[in-house]
Motif scaffolding. Structure first.
Motif, PDB file in Angstrom:
ATOM      1  N   ALA A 213       0.826  -1.209   0.000  1.00 48.11           N
ATOM      2  CA  ALA A 213       0.000   0.000   0.000  1.00 48.11           C
ATOM      3  C   ALA A 213       0.861   1.260   0.000  1.00 48.11           C
ATOM      4  O   ALA A 213       0.551   2.243  -0.695  1.00 48.11           O
ATOM      5  N   ALA A 214       1.955   1.247   0.770  1.00 44.51           N
ATOM      6  CA  ALA A 214       2.856   2.402   0.781  1.00 44.51           C
ATOM      7  C   ALA A 214       3.485   2.614  -0.595  1.00 44.51           C
ATOM      8  O   ALA A 214       3.642   3.749  -1.057  1.00 44.51           O
ATOM      9  N   GLY A 215       3.836   1.513  -1.270  1.00 46.40           N
ATOM     10  CA  GLY A 215       4.377   1.626  -2.621  1.00 46.40           C
ATOM     11  C   GLY A 215       3.363   2.172  -3.608  1.00 46.40           C
ATOM     12  O   GLY A 215       3.706   2.949  -4.507  1.00 46.40           O
ATOM     13  N   MET A 216       2.099   1.767  -3.479  1.00 50.68           N
ATOM     14  CA  MET A 216       1.062   2.298  -4.361  1.00 50.68           C
ATOM     15  C   MET A 216       0.905   3.809  -4.194  1.00 50.68           C
ATOM     16  O   MET A 216       0.693   4.538  -5.170  1.00 50.68           O
ATOM     17  N   LEU A 217       1.025   4.282  -2.960  1.00 50.35           N
ATOM     18  CA  LEU A 217       0.955   5.731  -2.737  1.00 50.35           C
ATOM     19  C   LEU A 217       2.088   6.443  -3.460  1.00 50.35           C
ATOM     20  O   LEU A 217       1.890   7.536  -4.013  1.00 50.35           O
ATOM     21  N   SER A 218       3.264   5.837  -3.477  1.00 44.58           N
ATOM     22  CA  SER A 218       4.385   6.461  -4.187  1.00 44.58           C
ATOM     23  C   SER A 218       4.088   6.570  -5.681  1.00 44.58           C
ATOM     24  O   SER A 218       4.504   7.538  -6.336  1.00 44.58           O
ATOM     25  N   VAL A 278       0.842   2.738 -10.273  1.00 41.74           N
ATOM     26  CA  VAL A 278       0.298   2.487  -8.930  1.00 41.74           C
ATOM     27  C   VAL A 278       0.484   1.028  -8.516  1.00 41.74           C
ATOM     28  O   VAL A 278       1.111   0.738  -7.490  1.00 41.74           O
ATOM     29  N   PRO A 279      -0.024   0.047  -9.289  1.00 41.52           N
ATOM     30  CA  PRO A 279       0.219  -1.345  -8.862  1.00 41.52           C
ATOM     31  C   PRO A 279       1.680  -1.771  -8.997  1.00 41.52           C
ATOM     32  O   PRO A 279       2.190  -2.543  -8.173  1.00 41.52           O
ATOM     33  N   ALA A 280       2.367  -1.272 -10.028  1.00 41.81           N
ATOM     34  CA  ALA A 280       3.764  -1.667 -10.225  1.00 41.81           C
ATOM     35  C   ALA A 280       4.656  -1.149  -9.103  1.00 41.81           C
ATOM     36  O   ALA A 280       5.572  -1.848  -8.650  1.00 41.81           O
ATOM     37  N   SER A 281       4.388   0.060  -8.617  1.00 42.26           N
ATOM     38  CA  SER A 281       5.192   0.601  -7.517  1.00 42.26           C
ATOM     39  C   SER A 281       4.952  -0.164  -6.222  1.00 42.26           C
ATOM     40  O   SER A 281       5.877  -0.366  -5.431  1.00 42.26           O
ATOM     41  N   GLY A 282       3.703  -0.583  -6.006  1.00 40.67           N
ATOM     42  CA  GLY A 282       3.429  -1.417  -4.838  1.00 40.67           C
ATOM     43  C   GLY A 282       4.223  -2.709  -4.883  1.00 40.67           C
ATOM     44  O   GLY A 282       4.836  -3.124  -3.884  1.00 40.67           O
ATOM     45  N   MET A 283       4.240  -3.361  -6.049  1.00 41.27           N
ATOM     46  CA  MET A 283       5.014  -4.596  -6.204  1.00 41.27           C
ATOM     47  C   MET A 283       6.514  -4.321  -6.070  1.00 41.27           C
ATOM     48  O   MET A 283       7.258  -5.120  -5.480  1.00 41.27           O
ATOM     49  N   TYR A 284       6.942  -3.194  -6.570  1.00 45.42           N
ATOM     50  CA  TYR A 284       8.359  -2.811  -6.573  1.00 45.42           C
ATOM     51  C   TYR A 284       8.924  -2.755  -5.160  1.00 45.42           C
ATOM     52  O   TYR A 284       9.902  -3.437  -4.821  1.00 45.42           O
ATOM     53  N   ALA A 317      13.626  -6.790  -7.741  1.00 43.37           N
ATOM     54  CA  ALA A 317      12.469  -5.915  -7.521  1.00 43.37           C
ATOM     55  C   ALA A 317      12.079  -5.205  -8.805  1.00 43.37           C
ATOM     56  O   ALA A 317      10.887  -5.037  -9.105  1.00 43.37           O
ATOM     57  N   GLY A 318      13.066  -4.790  -9.601  1.00 49.09           N
ATOM     58  CA  GLY A 318      12.768  -4.168 -10.881  1.00 49.09           C
ATOM     59  C   GLY A 318      12.081  -5.123 -11.848  1.00 49.09           C
ATOM     60  O   GLY A 318      11.175  -4.736 -12.596  1.00 49.09           O
ATOM     61  N   ILE A 319      12.492  -6.390 -11.835  1.00 44.86           N
ATOM     62  CA  ILE A 319      11.857  -7.379 -12.711  1.00 44.86           C
ATOM     63  C   ILE A 319      10.405  -7.604 -12.308  1.00 44.86           C
ATOM     64  O   ILE A 319       9.497  -7.655 -13.155  1.00 44.86           O
ATOM     65  N   PHE A 320      10.144  -7.735 -10.992  1.00 40.55           N
ATOM     66  CA  PHE A 320       8.765  -7.900 -10.524  1.00 40.55           C
ATOM     67  C   PHE A 320       7.925  -6.669 -10.857  1.00 40.55           C
ATOM     68  O   PHE A 320       6.743  -6.773 -11.192  1.00 40.55           O
ATOM     69  N   ASN A 321       8.539  -5.504 -10.750  1.00 41.50           N
ATOM     70  CA  ASN A 321       7.836  -4.264 -11.086  1.00 41.50           C
ATOM     71  C   ASN A 321       7.370  -4.264 -12.534  1.00 41.50           C
ATOM     72  O   ASN A 321       6.205  -3.978 -12.839  1.00 41.50           O
ATOM     73  N   TRP A 322       8.282  -4.609 -13.458  1.00 42.69           N
ATOM     74  CA  TRP A 322       7.936  -4.545 -14.870  1.00 42.69           C
ATOM     75  C   TRP A 322       7.064  -5.711 -15.324  1.00 42.69           C
ATOM     76  O   TRP A 322       6.358  -5.604 -16.331  1.00 42.69           O
ATOM     77  N   ALA A 323       7.087  -6.805 -14.600  1.00 34.89           N
ATOM     78  CA  ALA A 323       6.159  -7.890 -14.925  1.00 34.89           C
ATOM     79  C   ALA A 323       4.720  -7.426 -14.769  1.00 34.89           C
ATOM     80  O   ALA A 323       3.824  -7.865 -15.498  1.00 34.89           O
TER      81      ALA A 323
END
Length: 399
Positions: A213-218, A278-284, A317-323
């Motif tokens: 959730a904190a990542g989604m806010l970012s 939003v979702p990618a930053s949360g995963m990141y 983390a970058g790979i999970f973000n871009w997936a």
């Protein structure tokens, strides 16, 4: 203590120990006061002598000249070495270094500056592959019987390098360099703020859903800066591939976009940028924190991770973000580089056209280039962030 009270009816002087002060003896050796006693006083118990102490072991005896026996330190009740014993002396550190090593509370301000430095590291490492990614995503559909402009990632890299040199790989980098420092600063600031808002106490440990959730806010925070920067970057990256030279640079591109369509022209694709970030930053951020915890040795702190482990965690983390981010990123690139009026209904028209003409696989165009870029670029980003955070904790521990 036993034997400290005087005998009952004894004639000892007050305060005489053990009532041993006797009266003068009469005839027969009986004491003068014996007639007043009903019986003889009980004999005093023998005073117990302490058992002889055994000599201490050689390891505990003090060393004497010529004995060769070393002095071992004594240990306290719980096995802790006493001062002056055999414990190794602890190295002293400066107060600033000690504060930097202690767990620091979440500081959005430090995250802002450290994130900006991490973003600069990311752009320098990842921009060449980002150029290839955009060109693969936006290449025109080939005519029947004609080959595609680029057959794949490595073909695009080779043609760009041969035709335009190294500068072609870094084309359009001015826009992300200008925008990436505040963008990643705001991104990490939003993440730090999201964590801070969910903490009841400064030392509360957040769960992984809370980190997501904190990542989604970012991701929400960065869209304000990300959308115009992405629009300018994509237009500059594809104009070299098409052979047209409409924009002389990032500033000229921004001026022309504003002149043609106002602020809406500059911010075209904002909704798709939100859908991507939003979702990618949360995963990141959640993935990075998860991997840091996994890679931390038992008994150590996450702040003590080596540079190699930080690079590995940041790269994955970058790979999970871009997936998560690739499908909306393909839609965004198509929409932002399309001529005005081509997609009146926004990303829905882009999605229909892509699936109808090229199938679902078209949503993952540039996947190889993205994944090749994601690991080194984001590894460099998080390493830069961690180095900057340690520096800030050392320089301004109370910030």
């Amino acid at each position: 203590m036993a034997g400290t009270e005087p005998a009952a009816g004894g004639g000892g002087a007050p305060g005489s120990p053990l009532g041993t002060v006797r009266s003068r003896r009469g005839p027969g050796g009986a004491s003068a006061g014996s007639s007043a006693r009903c019986g003889k006083a009980p004999p005093l118990p023998p005073r117990s002598r302490p058992a002889p102490r055994s000599p201490p072991p050689a390891s505990r005896r003090a060393a004497r000249p010529g004995t060769g026996v070393k002095v071992a330190g004594r240990r306290g009740r719980r096995g802790r070495p006493r001062p002056g014993g055999d414990a190794a002396p602890r190295p002293r550190s400066s107060p600033a270094a000690a504060m930097a090593e202690q767990p620091q509370p979440v500081s959005p301000v430090k995250n802002f500056f450290a994130g900006g430095f991490g973003g600069v590291c990311l752009v320098f490492v990842g921009h060449p592959l980002d150029t290839i990614k955009v060109r693969l995503q936006t290449q025109p559909k080939p005519q029947p019987g004609q080959p595609a402009l680029y057959s794949g990632t490595f073909d695009c890299f080779r043609k760009t390098l041969v035709g335009e040199g190294v500068r072609g790989l870094y084309r359009g980098m001015a826009a992300p360099i200008i925008g990436v420092t505040p963008m990643f600063a705001v991104c990490f600031f939003g993440f730090g703020l999201g964590k801070r808002l969910q903490q009841r106490k400064p030392d509360d440990v957040l769960t992984y859903p809370q980190l997501f959730a904190a990542g989604m806010l970012s991701g929400v925070f960065t869209t304000v800066i990300m959308a115009p920067g992405e629009r300018i970057k994509c237009l500059l990256q594809i104009q070299a591939a098409t052979g047209e030279t409409k924009y002389s640079g990032s500033l000229d591109c921004a001026k022309q976009l504003y002149r043609e369509a106002g602020i809406r022209g500059v911010y075209k694709g904002t909704v798709l940028t939100l859908m991507r970030d939003v979702p990618a930053s949360g995963m990141y951020f959640m993935t990075y924190e998860w991997l840091k915890n996994i890679l931390t040795p038992e008994g150590k702190s996450v702040n003590d991770l080596s540079a190699a482990r930080i690079l590995f965690a940041g790269g994955l983390a970058g790979i999970f973000n871009w997936a998560v981010a690739i499908p909306p990123d393909v839609l965004k690139s198509r929409f932002q580089t399309a001529p005005p009026g081509k997609y009146p209904n926004g990303f829905r028209d882009v999605l229909r056209e892509l699936i109808r003409e090229e199938g679902v696989a078209s949503l993952y165009k540039g996947f190889t280039a993205v994944m090749i870029r994601a690991f080194p670029a984001n590894a460099a980003c998080f390493l830069g962030f961690e180095v900057a955070m340690k520096f800030l904790n050392w320089v301004a521990p109370g910030l």
